[in-house]
Design a protein around this motif. Sequence first.
Motif: not given
Length: 69
Positions: A12-37
């Motif tokens: 169960g540790a791998a899926p949780v780590a993957g979900q966290f990495k996905g969350f962080v990646a989405k958050l970073v993408a949103q911040v980059v998109a906001w800054n570009d706009a």
Amino acid sequence: MAAFDTTRPAYGAAPVAGQFKGFVAKLVAQVVAWNDARVTRNALSSLTDRELDDIGLVRGDIDDVANGR
């Protein structure tokens, strides 16, 4: 004699780590998109109405262009 495989993560540790990495990646993408706009909005806002007309825009189009619409 019992043997333990210690090369695999705990159950169960791998899926949780993957979900966290996905969350962080989405958050970073949103911040980059906001800054570009934000940068695009500021650059277009600094142009005069004549300069905006030269590129086929009016002041009311700036938010739409900055948000990619």
